[in-house]
Design a protein around this motif. Structure first.
Motif, PDB file in Angstrom:
ATOM      1  N   TYR A  34       0.851  -1.201   0.000  1.00  0.00           N
ATOM      2  CA  TYR A  34       0.000   0.000   0.000  1.00  0.00           C
ATOM      3  C   TYR A  34       0.878   1.239   0.000  1.00  0.00           C
ATOM      4  O   TYR A  34       1.834   1.342   0.754  1.00  0.00           O
ATOM      5  N   ARG A  35       0.550   2.170  -0.851  1.00  0.00           N
ATOM      6  CA  ARG A  35       1.283   3.444  -0.900  1.00  0.00           C
ATOM      7  C   ARG A  35       0.376   4.535  -0.324  1.00  0.00           C
ATOM      8  O   ARG A  35      -0.759   4.699  -0.759  1.00  0.00           O
ATOM      9  N   ARG A  36       0.888   5.233   0.642  1.00  0.00           N
ATOM     10  CA  ARG A  36       0.128   6.314   1.283  1.00  0.00           C
ATOM     11  C   ARG A  36      -0.376   7.301   0.243  1.00  0.00           C
ATOM     12  O   ARG A  36       0.208   7.460  -0.816  1.00  0.00           O
ATOM     13  N   GLN A  37      -1.445   7.966   0.603  1.00  0.00           N
ATOM     14  CA  GLN A  37      -1.993   9.016  -0.239  1.00  0.00           C
ATOM     15  C   GLN A  37      -1.943  10.337   0.505  1.00  0.00           C
ATOM     16  O   GLN A  37      -1.836  10.363   1.730  1.00  0.00           O
ATOM     17  N   GLU A  38      -2.024  11.421  -0.240  1.00  0.00           N
ATOM     18  CA  GLU A  38      -2.055  12.761   0.330  1.00  0.00           C
ATOM     19  C   GLU A  38      -3.184  13.531  -0.343  1.00  0.00           C
ATOM     20  O   GLU A  38      -3.465  13.322  -1.527  1.00  0.00           O
ATOM     21  N   SER A  39      -3.813  14.399   0.397  1.00  0.00           N
ATOM     22  CA  SER A  39      -4.790  15.295  -0.215  1.00  0.00           C
ATOM     23  C   SER A  39      -4.080  16.595  -0.558  1.00  0.00           C
ATOM     24  O   SER A  39      -3.217  17.069   0.177  1.00  0.00           O
ATOM     25  N   VAL A  40      -4.429  17.139  -1.695  1.00  0.00           N
ATOM     26  CA  VAL A  40      -3.825  18.371  -2.183  1.00  0.00           C
ATOM     27  C   VAL A  40      -4.945  19.400  -2.333  1.00  0.00           C
ATOM     28  O   VAL A  40      -5.916  19.164  -3.045  1.00  0.00           O
ATOM     29  N   LEU A  41      -4.813  20.510  -1.634  1.00  0.00           N
ATOM     30  CA  LEU A  41      -5.822  21.563  -1.702  1.00  0.00           C
ATOM     31  C   LEU A  41      -5.355  22.641  -2.672  1.00  0.00           C
ATOM     32  O   LEU A  41      -4.195  23.054  -2.648  1.00  0.00           O
ATOM     33  N   THR A  42      -6.289  23.076  -3.519  1.00  0.00           N
ATOM     34  CA  THR A  42      -5.982  24.100  -4.508  1.00  0.00           C
ATOM     35  C   THR A  42      -6.990  25.228  -4.374  1.00  0.00           C
ATOM     36  O   THR A  42      -8.199  24.992  -4.404  1.00  0.00           O
ATOM     37  N   ALA A  56       1.625   9.549  -2.102  1.00  0.00           N
ATOM     38  CA  ALA A  56       2.656  10.231  -1.329  1.00  0.00           C
ATOM     39  C   ALA A  56       4.002  10.109  -2.033  1.00  0.00           C
ATOM     40  O   ALA A  56       4.278   9.110  -2.700  1.00  0.00           O
ATOM     41  N   SER A  57       4.810  11.119  -1.874  1.00  0.00           N
ATOM     42  CA  SER A  57       6.113  11.124  -2.538  1.00  0.00           C
ATOM     43  C   SER A  57       7.131  10.230  -1.846  1.00  0.00           C
ATOM     44  O   SER A  57       8.153   9.883  -2.428  1.00  0.00           O
ATOM     45  N   VAL A  58       6.861   9.846  -0.599  1.00  0.00           N
ATOM     46  CA  VAL A  58       7.790   9.026   0.173  1.00  0.00           C
ATOM     47  C   VAL A  58       7.115   7.708   0.546  1.00  0.00           C
ATOM     48  O   VAL A  58       5.961   7.691   0.964  1.00  0.00           O
ATOM     49  N   ASP A  59       7.833   6.606   0.389  1.00  0.00           N
ATOM     50  CA  ASP A  59       7.311   5.292   0.779  1.00  0.00           C
ATOM     51  C   ASP A  59       7.250   5.173   2.299  1.00  0.00           C
ATOM     52  O   ASP A  59       7.959   5.872   3.023  1.00  0.00           O
ATOM     53  N   GLY A  60       6.412   4.255   2.748  1.00  0.00           N
ATOM     54  CA  GLY A  60       6.352   3.952   4.170  1.00  0.00           C
ATOM     55  C   GLY A  60       5.186   4.631   4.861  1.00  0.00           C
ATOM     56  O   GLY A  60       4.513   5.488   4.304  1.00  0.00           O
ATOM     57  N   SER A  61       4.963   4.193   6.082  1.00  0.00           N
ATOM     58  CA  SER A  61       3.850   4.735   6.854  1.00  0.00           C
ATOM     59  C   SER A  61       4.272   6.017   7.564  1.00  0.00           C
ATOM     60  O   SER A  61       5.444   6.271   7.778  1.00  0.00           O
ATOM     61  N   ALA A  62       3.267   6.802   7.899  1.00  0.00           N
ATOM     62  CA  ALA A  62       3.497   8.038   8.652  1.00  0.00           C
ATOM     63  C   ALA A  62       2.294   8.249   9.557  1.00  0.00           C
ATOM     64  O   ALA A  62       1.481   9.150   9.345  1.00  0.00           O
ATOM     65  N   LEU A  63       2.179   7.370  10.536  1.00  0.00           N
ATOM     66  CA  LEU A  63       1.022   7.384  11.415  1.00  0.00           C
ATOM     67  C   LEU A  63       0.835   8.735  12.094  1.00  0.00           C
ATOM     68  O   LEU A  63      -0.285   9.251  12.163  1.00  0.00           O
ATOM     69  N   GLU A  64       1.905   9.323  12.566  1.00  0.00           N
ATOM     70  CA  GLU A  64       1.796  10.615  13.256  1.00  0.00           C
ATOM     71  C   GLU A  64       1.248  11.684  12.316  1.00  0.00           C
ATOM     72  O   GLU A  64       0.380  12.471  12.686  1.00  0.00           O
ATOM     73  N   THR A  65       1.738  11.697  11.098  1.00  0.00           N
ATOM     74  CA  THR A  65       1.272  12.658  10.095  1.00  0.00           C
ATOM     75  C   THR A  65      -0.205  12.461   9.810  1.00  0.00           C
ATOM     76  O   THR A  65      -0.967  13.428   9.696  1.00  0.00           O
ATOM     77  N   ASP A  66      -0.630  11.203   9.693  1.00  0.00           N
ATOM     78  CA  ASP A  66      -2.029  10.923   9.384  1.00  0.00           C
ATOM     79  C   ASP A  66      -2.962  11.291  10.537  1.00  0.00           C
ATOM     80  O   ASP A  66      -4.069  11.785  10.306  1.00  0.00           O
ATOM     81  N   ILE A  67      -2.527  11.091  11.754  1.00  0.00           N
ATOM     82  CA  ILE A  67      -3.360  11.473  12.903  1.00  0.00           C
ATOM     83  C   ILE A  67      -3.482  12.992  12.996  1.00  0.00           C
ATOM     84  O   ILE A  67      -4.569  13.530  13.212  1.00  0.00           O
ATOM     85  N   VAL A  68      -2.369  13.683  12.774  1.00  0.00           N
ATOM     86  CA  VAL A  68      -2.419  15.154  12.776  1.00  0.00           C
ATOM     87  C   VAL A  68      -3.311  15.638  11.634  1.00  0.00           C
ATOM     88  O   VAL A  68      -4.101  16.574  11.794  1.00  0.00           O
ATOM     89  N   SER A  69      -3.233  15.000  10.474  1.00  0.00           N
ATOM     90  CA  SER A  69      -4.078  15.371   9.336  1.00  0.00           C
ATOM     91  C   SER A  69      -5.555  15.191   9.661  1.00  0.00           C
ATOM     92  O   SER A  69      -6.386  16.009   9.259  1.00  0.00           O
ATOM     93  N   GLN A  70      -5.880  14.126  10.395  1.00  0.00           N
ATOM     94  CA  GLN A  70      -7.275  13.923  10.793  1.00  0.00           C
ATOM     95  C   GLN A  70      -7.747  15.047  11.704  1.00  0.00           C
ATOM     96  O   GLN A  70      -8.860  15.555  11.547  1.00  0.00           O
ATOM     97  N   LEU A  71      -6.928  15.433  12.649  1.00  0.00           N
ATOM     98  CA  LEU A  71      -7.301  16.527  13.556  1.00  0.00           C
ATOM     99  C   LEU A  71      -7.445  17.846  12.799  1.00  0.00           C
ATOM    100  O   LEU A  71      -8.384  18.613  13.044  1.00  0.00           O
ATOM    101  N   GLN A  72      -6.538  18.102  11.871  1.00  0.00           N
ATOM    102  CA  GLN A  72      -6.628  19.322  11.073  1.00  0.00           C
ATOM    103  C   GLN A  72      -7.891  19.326  10.220  1.00  0.00           C
ATOM    104  O   GLN A  72      -8.581  20.345  10.119  1.00  0.00           O
TER     105      GLN A  72
END
Length: 99
Positions: A34-42, A56-72
């Motif tokens: 699975y390759r992470r995804q990112e949302s891009v706002l324009t 996502a431009s970088v492989d691997g998980s980023a749980l902390e980033t995803d949790i912060v993204s959910q809060l944002q």
């Protein structure tokens, strides 16, 4: 130029996309390949915002980033909802005054 309620609605839609992307990333944290995804706002020229999804431009998980993204995303949705509700109330008051 979009109305205030249309602009707020575009923000709520963008927040929903971001929340869905981060939720999918968390749900697939241990999925092989699975390759992470990112949302891009324009920002839109007429006002508001649109959201798209990219890998996502970088492989691997980023749980902390995803949790912060959910809060944002949650806070962005709630802020835009407050603007939307206020706009609707203001329009109601204006209509009441005209009658």
């Amino acid at each position: 130029m979009l109305t205030v309620s249309s602009t707020a609605l575009s923000g709520m839609n963008a927040a929903q996309v971001a929340l869905g992307v981060s939720a999918s990333n968390i749900a697939n944290l241990n999925t092989p390949g699975y390759r992470r995804q990112e949302s891009v706002l324009t920002t839109q020229p007429e006002g508001g915002v649109s959201a798209s999804i990219r890998s996502a431009s970088v492989d691997g998980s980023a749980l902390e980033t995803d949790i912060v993204s959910q809060l944002q995303a949650k806070n962005a949705f709630l802020a835009n909802l407050a603007v939307f509700k206020t706009s609707a109330r203001m329009a109601g008051v204006l209509l009441d005054e005209r009658v």
